[in-house]
Structure formats: structure tokens, C-alpha cells
Design a protein around this motif. Structure first.
Motif, PDB file in Angstrom:
ATOM      1  N   LEU A 122       4.140  35.283  -7.349  1.00 33.18           N
ATOM      2  CA  LEU A 122       4.618  35.750  -6.056  1.00 33.18           C
ATOM      3  C   LEU A 122       3.485  36.474  -5.338  1.00 33.18           C
ATOM      4  CD1 LEU A 122       7.330  36.080  -4.378  1.00 33.18           C
ATOM      5  CD2 LEU A 122       7.428  38.374  -5.365  1.00 33.18           C
ATOM      6  N   MET A 124       2.506  38.676  -1.851  1.00 34.05           N
ATOM      7  CA  MET A 124       2.753  39.351  -0.578  1.00 34.05           C
ATOM      8  C   MET A 124       1.582  40.247  -0.182  1.00 34.05           C
ATOM      9  SD  MET A 124       6.778  40.419  -0.264  1.00 34.05           S
ATOM     10  CE  MET A 124       7.035  41.001  -1.929  1.00 34.05           C
ATOM     11  N   ILE A 166       4.564  31.437  -4.654  1.00 35.68           N
ATOM     12  CA  ILE A 166       5.489  31.729  -3.556  1.00 35.68           C
ATOM     13  C   ILE A 166       4.782  32.753  -2.674  1.00 35.68           C
ATOM     14  CG2 ILE A 166       7.777  32.571  -2.928  1.00 35.68           C
ATOM     15  CD1 ILE A 166       8.388  32.018  -6.075  1.00 35.68           C
ATOM     16  N   PHE A 168       4.215  34.799   0.985  1.00 35.89           N
ATOM     17  CA  PHE A 168       4.798  35.280   2.242  1.00 35.89           C
ATOM     18  C   PHE A 168       3.695  35.382   3.291  1.00 35.89           C
ATOM     19  CE2 PHE A 168       7.990  36.288  -0.810  1.00 35.89           C
ATOM     20  CZ  PHE A 168       9.196  36.209  -0.113  1.00 35.89           C
ATOM     21  N   ALA A 186       8.365  32.429   3.944  1.00 43.09           N
ATOM     22  CA  ALA A 186       7.951  32.172   2.561  1.00 43.09           C
ATOM     23  C   ALA A 186       7.573  30.699   2.402  1.00 43.09           C
ATOM     24  CB  ALA A 186       9.081  32.523   1.601  1.00 43.09           C
ATOM     25  N   GLY A 234      11.591  35.009   6.165  1.00 38.63           N
ATOM     26  CA  GLY A 234      11.034  35.591   4.953  1.00 38.63           C
ATOM     27  C   GLY A 234      11.694  36.887   4.532  1.00 38.63           C
ATOM     28  N   MET A 238      13.545  37.818   1.079  1.00 34.88           N
ATOM     29  CA  MET A 238      13.160  39.004   0.297  1.00 34.88           C
ATOM     30  C   MET A 238      14.371  39.861  -0.022  1.00 34.88           C
ATOM     31  SD  MET A 238       9.781  40.613   2.068  1.00 34.88           S
ATOM     32  CE  MET A 238       8.547  39.575   2.827  1.00 34.88           C
TER      33      MET A 238
END
Length: 386
Positions: A122, A124, A166, A168, A186, A234, A238
Motif C-alpha cells: 500500500l 500513500m 495499491i 493513492f 486509488a 480514494g 480509505m
């Protein structure tokens, strides 16, 4: 919340704890020394987890998994917290945000992830945007029906092993009375996609072998089929799937604190000074009492927050409280365990100095302590119109 665990939950705890002690502990010294997890060890842990029936146990039975609820999964994470994060990464808990997959994404990403055929990560955080998610500069713009992505992500855990990430990404901006507000989407990004590079990140003193990586996007083209959820949706994704990840930090902090406490308790009962066991000295015995009280309190906060999720109750503040208290408790407990051991506590003959170093990051990732305090106070004050 019903206090005390059911027989099935006790079985989950004992099974995972036994796995950690037998399959994780023996390899910790190697990982600590080299900063790497050998591929054959990673594959063995994954294989044994699948055979045990616990791989992707945080996913529902509808996709062929164990379907543990939030409380039960917190128990799993608590026991895994006793071991090296670099190694227990291969116990396999894909991001449950993958349940947002639709259409062809299900067979391309979701099912391979829960079967252990592919690993995910993930992304971000950016160099200029950590807690400030809307401050991200990694952006995607429309071009000929595709999205063209440019920018950088960093501190991305597990990306070195991931088959896809994944990510963002900012996909637009709205003007509001408080200034510009980023729209976030995303995306599912495969390793090897042209214009997408995964490279080594920074050398951290916490969790050796559990690396953080840097993701670079240089005119990386992604089709609409790579969008997870809705375009500009997104934050909805989340809020639906990710905020409960803070429970994982809390649960693992509790597990690691209990392991540190076990060392301190045993040492207090066996180490002699001035003709008696050091546990008989009030300066040590009171520390032992404080440690177990804080550990139990963090444990109950964590399980209570998970229980609220299972009951469909609002739990944002409770999750923030658990993450805040458990991560800060871990710092105090590991420090006290070293103090009880004296100089030996800082030697690598014991894993305490590792626990001490590892504990520091827990107050930072998945939302800093300051962010958790903001969530808690905002929840309380908003109800009063403040």
C-alpha cells in the motif's frame, strides 16, 4: 464486550503463538544480522501459513478465507507482534482494501492475493506528504483515455516483495473556501509497468529486514481498468477499508510488549544482587507491576475497539485511543525491560535492544501520536459544537 475469550479464540491465540515461536523466532537473529529475509525462508513461512489455514485470514469466507472478525484478527496480529515484522510479513495478510476490486480486478488481483500467489503493498506517503494525505504531489492526469502518473512515494513497506501496489494518487483539485483540496484516486499498479520503478528506501533502525521502499513514477500510463473504486473516490475507499489498520499497530504493540515483559519478569525472578532476587527490591517489583498494568490496559483498549467494529458501532475514536496508548505503552515497557536488565539489556545477547529500537516507529506510522490525539479530541469536541 464479553470479557474472556471463547474456546475457538483461545485456539487461534495458541496456534498463532506456537507458529511464531517455532517458525519466526529461530530466524530472527539472521534477519537482524543481515537485514534480509532469505527467499527460501520467506517461501517456507508462506507455505506453512497456507497449510495452517491462516493465510489472508482477515478476508471473508466468500473468497475462500478464514473470515475472522475484527476481534479475532486482532488476536492474530497480537501474537504475530511477538515476532520479527520482516518474517511475519509472509504470514500473509493482504490489504483488505482489495475487497473493493470489481470485474476483472477480482481474478487479477483479489483472488491471487488471498491465495498467496501474489503479494501486495500500500502506498500513500510522500516525501512532502505524510500525515497530510491531501498534500500529496504524486499526480495523474488524463491523456488519450489513460492516466499519466508522475511523482514519488516513499516509506512503502513490503514493496520489495510486492507483485502489485495499491497507490493513492492525486487526480484533480477543487477550490474550497479553505483553499485548494486534492481529489484522490486509488490505482492498482503492477510491478514492471513502464515508467514505474521500485527502489531501495532509507536504512531504518526499526524492524531490520522489513524494508521501506521508494516508488518513482515517470510518465507511467495506467488505464481506467487499474482504478480501484471510483475515480476521485480514494477517500471513500480509505474510510471504508483502511482506518481499522491502526488496530493492527495497537495489537502488535501489545504482543511485543508482552514478550519484552516476559524477559523482564523472568530476569527479575532469577537475577540476584545483594544476596537476593532483584524482584524483591521495590524499585524493580513496582516496575513489573506498572508494566503488566499498562499492557493489560492496552490489550483491553484494542480488543474493545475491534469489538465495536464487529458490532457495527462507531469506533474511530476508540481505535485512535488504542493505537495511541498501545504504541506509547510499548516504548515505556521496552525501556523498563532494559532498565531491569541493566547493562545486559543493551547487549545483543538479548533481543530487548531490538524491541526498544523497533518500538520507536510505532508512534509514527499509520498516523502519528499527534494525529491520534487530534482524532480523539475532535470526536469529543465536535459533539459539543466546538
Amino acid at each position: 464486550m464479553q470479557y474472556g475469550l471463547s474456546d475457538e479464540q483461545e485456539m487461534i491465540v495458541s496456534t498463532v503463538r506456537s507458529f511464531v515461536e517455532n517458525e519466526i523466532y529461530p530466524h530472527e537473529a539472521l534477519v537482524e544480522r543481515t537485514g534480509e529475509v532469505p527467499e527460501e525462508i520467506a517461501d517456507e513461512i508462506k507455505r506453512k501459513t497456507i497449510e495452517l489455514g491462516f493465510y489472508a485470514c482477515n478476508f471473508p469466507e466468500s473468497v475462500g478465507c478464514a473470515g475472522l472478525n475484527h476481534l479475532e484478527f486482532s488476536l492474530v496480529e497480537r501474537e504475530l507482534g511477538r515476532g520479527s515484522m520482516a518474517l511475519n510479513h509472509f504470514f500473509g495478510r493482504p490489504q483488505n482494501i482489495l475487497m473493493a476490486c470489481e470485474g476483472e480486478q477480482v481474478e487479477r488481483y483479489l483472488m491471487p492475493a488471498v491465495r498467496g500467489e501474489k503479494m501486495d503493498a500500500l502506498a500513500m506517503t510522500e516525501p512532502g506528504a505524510g500525515s497530510d494525505v491531501r498534500g500529496m504531489k504524486c499526480a495523474a492526469v488524463r491523456d488519450g483515455g489513460d492516466w499519466v502518473v508522475n511523482g514519488t512515494k516513499h516509506f512503502i513497506s513490503g514493496a520489495e516483495h510486492a507483485d502489485f501496489i495499491i497507490v493513492f494518487i492525486a487526480t484533480g483539485e477543487d477550490q474550497t473556501p479553505k483553499g485548494p483540496k486534492k481529489r484522490i484516486t486509488a490505482f492498482l499498479v503492477d510491478r514492471g509497468t513502464p515508467g514505474f520503478t521500485i527502489r531501495d528506501g532509507y536504512k531504518s533502525v526499526s524492524h531490520r529486514g522489513y524494508k521501506n521502499m521508494v516508488l518513482d513514477f515517470d510518465d507511467c500510463r495506467l488505464p481506467d481498468a487499474q482504478v480501484l473504486g471510483e475515480v476521485d473516490g480514494g477517500f471513500e475507499v480509505m474510510n471504508t477499508w483502511l482506518y481499522a489498520t491502526r488496530i493492527t499497530v495497537a495489537a502488535m504493540s501489545v504482543g511485543r510488549a508482552r514478550r519484552a515483559f516476559d524477559y523482564a519478569l523472568d530476569y527479575s525472578a532469577t537475577r540476584e544482587q545483594f544476596g537476593q532476587k532483584i524482584g524483591k527490591f521495590q524499585g524493580v517489583s513496582f516496575q513489573i507491576a506498572d508494566m503488566i498494568t499498562e499492557i493489560d490496559a492496552a490489550d483491553l483498549l484494542t480488543l474493545a475497539a475491534a469489538d465495536r467494529l464487529d458490532k457495527g458501532l462507531p469506533a474511530n475514536r476508540e481505535i485512535a485511543s488504542a493505537k495511541l496508548y498501545a504504541s506509547e505503552m510499548l516504548a515505556r515497557v521496552t525501556d523498563a525491560a532494559i532498565q531491569i536488565h541493566g547493562g545486559m539489556g543493551l547487549m545483543d545477547d538479548y533481543p530487548l535492544e531490538r524491541f526498544w529500537r523497533d518500538a520507536r516507529v510505532e508512534r509514527i506510522w499509520d498516523g502519528t501520536s499527534e494525529i491520534q490525539r487530534h482524532i480523539i479530541s475532535r470526536d469529543l469536541l465536535r459533539a459539543l459544537g466546538a
